[in-house]
Design a protein around this motif. Structure first.
Motif, PDB file in Angstrom:
ATOM      1  N   GLU A  43       0.818  -1.216   0.000  1.00  0.00           N
ATOM      2  CA  GLU A  43       0.000   0.000   0.000  1.00  0.00           C
ATOM      3  C   GLU A  43       0.851   1.265   0.000  1.00  0.00           C
ATOM      4  O   GLU A  43       0.326   2.373   0.030  1.00  0.00           O
ATOM      5  CB  GLU A  43      -0.916   0.006   1.227  1.00  0.00           C
ATOM      6  CG  GLU A  43      -1.893  -1.153   1.248  1.00  0.00           C
ATOM      7  CD  GLU A  43      -2.700  -1.182   2.543  1.00  0.00           C
ATOM      8  OE1 GLU A  43      -3.422  -0.215   2.817  1.00  0.00           O
ATOM      9  OE2 GLU A  43      -2.589  -2.178   3.289  1.00  0.00           O
ATOM     10  N   PHE A  44       2.192   1.101  -0.025  1.00  0.00           N
ATOM     11  CA  PHE A  44       3.063   2.267   0.079  1.00  0.00           C
ATOM     12  C   PHE A  44       3.915   2.473  -1.165  1.00  0.00           C
ATOM     13  O   PHE A  44       4.231   1.528  -1.890  1.00  0.00           O
ATOM     14  CB  PHE A  44       3.976   2.120   1.302  1.00  0.00           C
ATOM     15  CG  PHE A  44       3.232   2.109   2.596  1.00  0.00           C
ATOM     16  CD1 PHE A  44       2.767   3.290   3.144  1.00  0.00           C
ATOM     17  CD2 PHE A  44       2.962   0.914   3.246  1.00  0.00           C
ATOM     18  CE1 PHE A  44       2.055   3.284   4.333  1.00  0.00           C
ATOM     19  CE2 PHE A  44       2.255   0.895   4.438  1.00  0.00           C
ATOM     20  CZ  PHE A  44       1.798   2.092   4.981  1.00  0.00           C
ATOM     21  N   SER A  45       4.298   3.728  -1.391  1.00  0.00           N
ATOM     22  CA  SER A  45       5.204   4.053  -2.496  1.00  0.00           C
ATOM     23  C   SER A  45       6.633   3.643  -2.120  1.00  0.00           C
ATOM     24  O   SER A  45       6.912   3.329  -0.959  1.00  0.00           O
ATOM     25  CB  SER A  45       5.162   5.555  -2.762  1.00  0.00           C
ATOM     26  OG  SER A  45       5.761   6.238  -1.684  1.00  0.00           O
ATOM     27  N   GLY A  46       7.526   3.653  -3.111  1.00  0.00           N
ATOM     28  CA  GLY A  46       8.922   3.292  -2.874  1.00  0.00           C
ATOM     29  C   GLY A  46       9.559   4.118  -1.762  1.00  0.00           C
ATOM     30  O   GLY A  46      10.239   3.587  -0.885  1.00  0.00           O
ATOM     31  N   GLY A  47       9.313   5.413  -1.783  1.00  0.00           N
ATOM     32  CA  GLY A  47       9.894   6.304  -0.776  1.00  0.00           C
ATOM     33  C   GLY A  47       9.370   5.971   0.615  1.00  0.00           C
ATOM     34  O   GLY A  47      10.123   5.930   1.585  1.00  0.00           O
ATOM     35  N   GLN A  48       8.065   5.682   0.715  1.00  0.00           N
ATOM     36  CA  GLN A  48       7.490   5.331   2.022  1.00  0.00           C
ATOM     37  C   GLN A  48       8.037   4.003   2.519  1.00  0.00           C
ATOM     38  O   GLN A  48       8.297   3.831   3.706  1.00  0.00           O
ATOM     39  CB  GLN A  48       5.964   5.254   1.924  1.00  0.00           C
ATOM     40  CG  GLN A  48       5.319   6.619   1.812  1.00  0.00           C
ATOM     41  CD  GLN A  48       3.823   6.511   1.565  1.00  0.00           C
ATOM     42  OE1 GLN A  48       3.385   5.754   0.707  1.00  0.00           O
ATOM     43  NE2 GLN A  48       3.041   7.265   2.316  1.00  0.00           N
ATOM     44  N   ARG A  49       8.264   3.063   1.584  1.00  0.00           N
ATOM     45  CA  ARG A  49       8.827   1.774   2.007  1.00  0.00           C
ATOM     46  C   ARG A  49      10.231   1.945   2.564  1.00  0.00           C
ATOM     47  O   ARG A  49      10.609   1.292   3.528  1.00  0.00           O
ATOM     48  CB  ARG A  49       8.881   0.812   0.839  1.00  0.00           C
ATOM     49  CG  ARG A  49       7.510   0.304   0.488  1.00  0.00           C
ATOM     50  CD  ARG A  49       7.628  -0.640  -0.658  1.00  0.00           C
ATOM     51  NE  ARG A  49       6.424  -0.529  -1.461  1.00  0.00           N
ATOM     52  CZ  ARG A  49       5.920  -1.527  -2.152  1.00  0.00           C
ATOM     53  NH1 ARG A  49       6.516  -2.689  -2.164  1.00  0.00           N
ATOM     54  NH2 ARG A  49       4.832  -1.345  -2.841  1.00  0.00           N
ATOM     55  N   GLN A  50      11.019   2.835   1.936  1.00  0.00           N
ATOM     56  CA  GLN A  50      12.355   3.066   2.478  1.00  0.00           C
ATOM     57  C   GLN A  50      12.260   3.692   3.867  1.00  0.00           C
ATOM     58  O   GLN A  50      13.081   3.430   4.728  1.00  0.00           O
ATOM     59  CB  GLN A  50      13.203   3.940   1.548  1.00  0.00           C
ATOM     60  CG  GLN A  50      13.716   3.243   0.278  1.00  0.00           C
ATOM     61  CD  GLN A  50      14.559   2.005   0.525  1.00  0.00           C
ATOM     62  OE1 GLN A  50      14.128   1.075   1.194  1.00  0.00           O
ATOM     63  NE2 GLN A  50      15.764   1.980  -0.030  1.00  0.00           N
ATOM     64  N   ARG A  51      11.245   4.506   4.100  1.00  0.00           N
ATOM     65  CA  ARG A  51      11.058   5.074   5.439  1.00  0.00           C
ATOM     66  C   ARG A  51      10.736   3.970   6.448  1.00  0.00           C
ATOM     67  O   ARG A  51      11.230   3.982   7.570  1.00  0.00           O
ATOM     68  CB  ARG A  51       9.912   6.088   5.438  1.00  0.00           C
ATOM     69  CG  ARG A  51      10.251   7.383   4.727  1.00  0.00           C
ATOM     70  CD  ARG A  51       8.990   8.216   4.502  1.00  0.00           C
ATOM     71  NE  ARG A  51       9.253   9.271   3.554  1.00  0.00           N
ATOM     72  CZ  ARG A  51       9.626  10.505   3.908  1.00  0.00           C
ATOM     73  NH1 ARG A  51       9.743  10.819   5.176  1.00  0.00           N
ATOM     74  NH2 ARG A  51       9.878  11.408   2.980  1.00  0.00           N
ATOM     75  N   ILE A  52       9.895   3.012   6.036  1.00  0.00           N
ATOM     76  CA  ILE A  52       9.550   1.900   6.939  1.00  0.00           C
ATOM     77  C   ILE A  52      10.809   1.080   7.243  1.00  0.00           C
ATOM     78  O   ILE A  52      11.076   0.721   8.389  1.00  0.00           O
ATOM     79  CB  ILE A  52       8.452   1.010   6.314  1.00  0.00           C
ATOM     80  CG1 ILE A  52       7.163   1.821   6.132  1.00  0.00           C
ATOM     81  CG2 ILE A  52       8.196  -0.222   7.172  1.00  0.00           C
ATOM     82  CD1 ILE A  52       6.127   1.160   5.231  1.00  0.00           C
ATOM     83  N   ALA A  53      11.602   0.813   6.201  1.00  0.00           N
ATOM     84  CA  ALA A  53      12.845   0.056   6.406  1.00  0.00           C
ATOM     85  C   ALA A  53      13.745   0.795   7.386  1.00  0.00           C
ATOM     86  O   ALA A  53      14.391   0.191   8.253  1.00  0.00           O
ATOM     87  CB  ALA A  53      13.562  -0.155   5.068  1.00  0.00           C
ATOM     88  N   LEU A  54      13.775   2.101   7.282  1.00  0.00           N
ATOM     89  CA  LEU A  54      14.614   2.891   8.169  1.00  0.00           C
ATOM     90  C   LEU A  54      14.075   2.854   9.605  1.00  0.00           C
ATOM     91  O   LEU A  54      14.847   2.715  10.564  1.00  0.00           O
ATOM     92  CB  LEU A  54      14.671   4.331   7.654  1.00  0.00           C
ATOM     93  CG  LEU A  54      15.663   5.260   8.341  1.00  0.00           C
ATOM     94  CD1 LEU A  54      17.086   4.715   8.246  1.00  0.00           C
ATOM     95  CD2 LEU A  54      15.606   6.651   7.693  1.00  0.00           C
ATOM     96  N   ALA A  55      12.758   2.912   9.763  1.00  0.00           N
ATOM     97  CA  ALA A  55      12.171   2.851  11.101  1.00  0.00           C
ATOM     98  C   ALA A  55      12.536   1.529  11.773  1.00  0.00           C
ATOM     99  O   ALA A  55      12.861   1.474  12.960  1.00  0.00           O
ATOM    100  CB  ALA A  55      10.653   2.999  11.010  1.00  0.00           C
ATOM    101  N   ARG A  56      12.521   0.453  10.995  1.00  0.00           N
ATOM    102  CA  ARG A  56      12.867  -0.862  11.523  1.00  0.00           C
ATOM    103  C   ARG A  56      14.323  -0.902  11.985  1.00  0.00           C
ATOM    104  O   ARG A  56      14.658  -1.487  13.014  1.00  0.00           O
ATOM    105  CB  ARG A  56      12.608  -1.886  10.414  1.00  0.00           C
ATOM    106  CG  ARG A  56      12.968  -3.302  10.747  1.00  0.00           C
ATOM    107  CD  ARG A  56      12.678  -4.142   9.505  1.00  0.00           C
ATOM    108  NE  ARG A  56      13.545  -5.293   9.447  1.00  0.00           N
ATOM    109  CZ  ARG A  56      13.112  -6.532   9.647  1.00  0.00           C
ATOM    110  NH1 ARG A  56      11.847  -6.761   9.899  1.00  0.00           N
ATOM    111  NH2 ARG A  56      13.960  -7.525   9.576  1.00  0.00           N
ATOM    112  N   ILE A  57      15.182  -0.230  11.230  1.00  0.00           N
ATOM    113  CA  ILE A  57      16.587  -0.156  11.615  1.00  0.00           C
ATOM    114  C   ILE A  57      16.747   0.677  12.891  1.00  0.00           C
ATOM    115  O   ILE A  57      17.458   0.295  13.819  1.00  0.00           O
ATOM    116  CB  ILE A  57      17.417   0.449  10.460  1.00  0.00           C
ATOM    117  CG1 ILE A  57      17.515  -0.564   9.315  1.00  0.00           C
ATOM    118  CG2 ILE A  57      18.792   0.878  10.934  1.00  0.00           C
ATOM    119  CD1 ILE A  57      18.128  -0.005   8.047  1.00  0.00           C
TER     120      ILE A  57
END
Ligand SMILES: Nc1ncnc2c1ncn2[C@@H]1O[C@H](COP(=O)(O)OP(=O)(O)OP(=O)(O)O)[C@@H](O)[C@H]1O
Ligand SMILES: Nc1ncnc2c1ncn2[C@@H]1O[C@H](COP(=O)(O)OP(=O)(O)OP(=O)(O)O)[C@@H](O)[C@H]1O
Ligand SMILES: [Mg+2]
Ligand SMILES: [Mg+2]
Lengths: 328, 326
Positions: free
Chosen positions: B153-167
């Motif tokens: 449900e997310f754009s590429g940029g939002q997915r990178q934000r999620i990946a960063l939050a997980r880190i």
């Protein structure tokens, strides 16, 4: 400047399960003979669809719903490519108007040698008398696109060539019939910078030698600055600004063009902070009403939300579609 | 940025076997004797063309794949010898963000689960999990509304934000950023790059920033290492590398770099680099760049140039400079 292609009010829709994708919504621009015209914009803004629509290369579920593409022939006739019978169009496509597609691996057939593929377009368009002549010409063409050892390489299959070599073969194929217009869709995106520089230089020198017109499609502002004469900036299925390369880079007017330029770092300048454009590219099934850029625009006004801005000229040869520059 | 190294890499090698029908035909020398240090709080850029070994360097130093030889020290500890709790500690403190925002997130998990999974694995105390995740999402410019949605449900940029939050949930000290914005649109990539820089300033992170885009590497990095065919050919502070590139390969890369300024590009001299990178399976003897180098000398074809300090903070592996110690 003599026009060679005039695209007028082009509309292309894709009929998908999710709805109608209004991919191209009223695109107009003119390409002049002998120039390098760049079409720039981000993923999905409609660069490829626009370039393919020029010779009606739109496949189902897509359809060109409106518009015209006036092609000025060598003997001065004007013909609308969107109305031409398929057989006549086929005689122009690949011969007078040739394409280089983005992915060199997909553009070449793995089952045939590079020589066969370069010769094929000439045999089909009868610009050579036989296959034997075709292969002979292919060796010359491979030499002209700077492939080392062309006598050997005509017998090579695509998998035996590197990415840069394959792209040279693709360019050779496109140039085999000496097209008047070369449409290059991201010709260097898959390649490394040192190879990219070689390919761009090659396209430029071949263009000069054959006095061809180049329409270059790219999302890389650096590449545009390097080789374009004129530039059209696309956003979400529309052209937002057109001008010569200096006007676009030195005096950009549309907030999207300005944002795009500030988002790419110039490595020669000390950049304290890149500016980013808030939000993301809109979906084209339900595009925003009015100006399609308004939800991300820092200068948005009431009119932008309801009415589409017309193209207006801000200086000779420099046009922009934005309410900031339109008196109402 | 401090002057204490957080990571030290010494003579790192990673060879991948190339399998023939009956026996090993040879090796891809993906990383071949690479050494460098990264200081705490620094962004160390690693740049080079496709296939030169950047990702392999990152994966070996994080112990995601086994090195052929060489050593890596993280905060003084020998990474390849870590076991048990110490290995777990390393796995938490050293993180990686990948290029592809589409395959790096589990499509069947919600954002909440994606972020909490490693938190639970490492048994990190977080108080109320929902508040904790919302806090992280807000740090990366997202919010509570996104908690129970799925990656598609997310754009590429939002997915990178999620990946960063997980880190960020791991409270790491060192983060490898492997082409974190290459798959993103120009208008969105600046958002992510700026966020990474702000986080570093606030939290003192150390980054290994990998990219093939020199302009982006320069924007992000304090120092830059240039790789060619498995080797580091030059290390220099960012501005120095651009003001005065020393290695002929670095010079060629800079000359080939498209500059978004039409006045400049129409004046700049066109230096052309010939040929293409050779295969890493049987790299040329001597200096690996010599077949494409405009300055190649006899010695370049015979002997490999060592990476040598030529000025304080500047290293280059090229026979043109090895006499000129600073
Ligand atoms: N076969 C298709 N079915 C549905 N939609 C399509 C199809 N082909 C293209 N589109 C839509 O048309 C729009 C324009 O696509 P196009 O390929 O022209 O973009 P582009 O500017 O060339 O992007 P890129 O930089 O990624 O190549 C996109 O929003 C895309 O989703
Ligand atoms: N698992 C593997 N098995 C065999 N060879 C591999 C493997 N992983 C990488 N290689 C090879 O090692 C070399 C270096 O690859 P690597 O992915 O590190 O390059 P890179 O610099 O990250 O390139 P890119 O910019 O394309 O990501 C390449 O020749 C690659 O084909
Ligand atoms: Mg495209
Ligand atoms: Mg990689």
């Amino acid at each position: 400047m003599k026009p060679i292609l005039e695209i007028k009010d082009l509309h292309v829709h894709f009929y998908t399960y999710a709805g109608v994708v209004k991919a191209i919504a009223g695109v107009s621009f003119t390409v002049y003979e002998g120039e390098t015209f760049a079409l720039v914009g981000e993923t999905g803004c409609g660069k490829s669809v626009t370039s393919r629509a020029i010779t009606r290369l739109i496949e189902s579920p897509g359809r060109i719903v409106k518009g015209s593409v006036i092609y000025h022939t060598k003997d001065g006739r004007k013909i609308d490519l969107l109305k031409l019978p398929e057989a006549e169009l086929r005689a122009i496509r690949g011969k007078e108007i040739a394409y280089i597609f983005q992915d060199p691996t997909a553009a070449l057939d793995p089952l045939y040698t590079s020589g066969y593929q370069v010769a094929e377009a000439m045999v089909v368009h009868r610009t050579v008398r036989s296959w034997k002549d075709g292969i002979k010409r292919a060796i010359e063409i491979l030499r002209s696109v700077l492939i080392p050892d062309p006598e050997k390489r005509v017998k090579a299959y695509p998998h035996e060539l590197s990415g840069g070599m394959k792209q040279r073969v693709v360019i050779g194929t496109s140039l085999s019939n000496r097209p008047r217009v070369l449409i290059a869709d991201e010709p260097t995106t898959a390649l490394d910078v040192t190879i990219q520089a070689q390919i761009l230089k090659l396209i430029e020198s071949l263009k000069r030698r054959h006095n061809a017109t180049v329409m270059l499609i790219t999302h890389n502002m650096g590449v545009v600055a390097e080789i374009a004469d004129r530039v059209a900036v696309m956003y979400a299925g529309k052209i937002v600004e057109i001008g010569n390369v200096f006007q676009i880079f030195k005096n950009p007017q549309h907030p999207y063009t300005k944002g795009l330029l500030k988002a790419v770092p110039n490595p020669l300048i000390k950049v304290e902070k890149l500016e980013s454009i808030p939000g993301t590219v809109p979906n084209l099934i339900n595009p925003p009403p009015g100006c399609r850029f308004h939800p991300r625009c820092p200068f948005v006004m009431d009119v932008c939300r309801v009415e589409e801005p017309p193209m207006v000229e801000v200086e000779p040869g420099h046009q922009v579609a934005c309410w900031l520059y339109t008196k109402r | 940025m401090t002057q204490q190294p957080i990571i030290k890499v010494q003579n790192l090698k990673k060879y991948f076997p190339v399998k023939g029908i009956f026996f090993t035909k040879g090796y891809v020398k993906a990383v071949d004797d690479v050494s460098f240090e990264i200081m705490r709080g620094e962004t160390f850029g690693l740049v080079g063309e496709s296939g030169c070994g950047k990702t392999t360097v990152a994966r070996t130093i994080l112990r995601l794949i086994k090195a052929t030889s060489g050593r890596v020290f993280f905060e003084g500890k020998d990474v390849f010898k870590l076991k048990g709790d110490e290995l777990l500690w390393f796995r938490r403190k050293a993180q990686i963000m990948f290029q592809d925002p589409y395959s790096s997130l589990n499509p069947r998990m919600t954002v909440f689960e994606i972020i909490m999974e490693p938190v639970r694995f490492h048994k990190i105390e977080v108080g109320d999990p929902e508040d904790f995740v919302v806090g992280l999402l807000e740090t990366v410019g997202m919010n509570r509304d996104h908690l129970y949605r799925f990656p598609h449900e997310f754009s590429g940029g939002q997915r990178q934000r999620i990946a960063l939050a997980r880190i960020l949930a791991m409270k790491p000290e060192f983060i490898v950023l492997d082409e974190p914005t290459s798959a993103l649109d120009v208008s969105v990539h600046a958002q992510i790059l700026n966020m990474l820089r702000d986080l570093q300033r606030e939290r003192g992170f150390t980054y290994l920033f990998i990219s093939h885009d020199l302009a982006v590497v320069k924007y992000m990095s304090h120092r830059i290492a240039v790789m060619y065919l498995g080797k580091i050919v030059e290390i220099a502070p960012s501005d120095k590398l651009f003001e005065e590139p020393l290695h002929p390969y670095t010079q060629a890369l800079l000359a080939a770099l498209p500059i978004p300024d039409p006045e400049y590009t129409r004046k700049k001299p066109k230096i052309e680099i010939r040929g293409e990178p050779p295969s890493p399976i049987n790299p040329p003897p001597g200096c690996r760049f010599h077949p494409r180098c405009p300055h190649a000398m006899k010695i370049c074809k015979e002997k490999e140039p060592p990476l040598t300090q030529v000025e304080p903070g500047r290293f280059v592996a090229c026979w043109l400079y090895t006499g000129r110690k600073g």
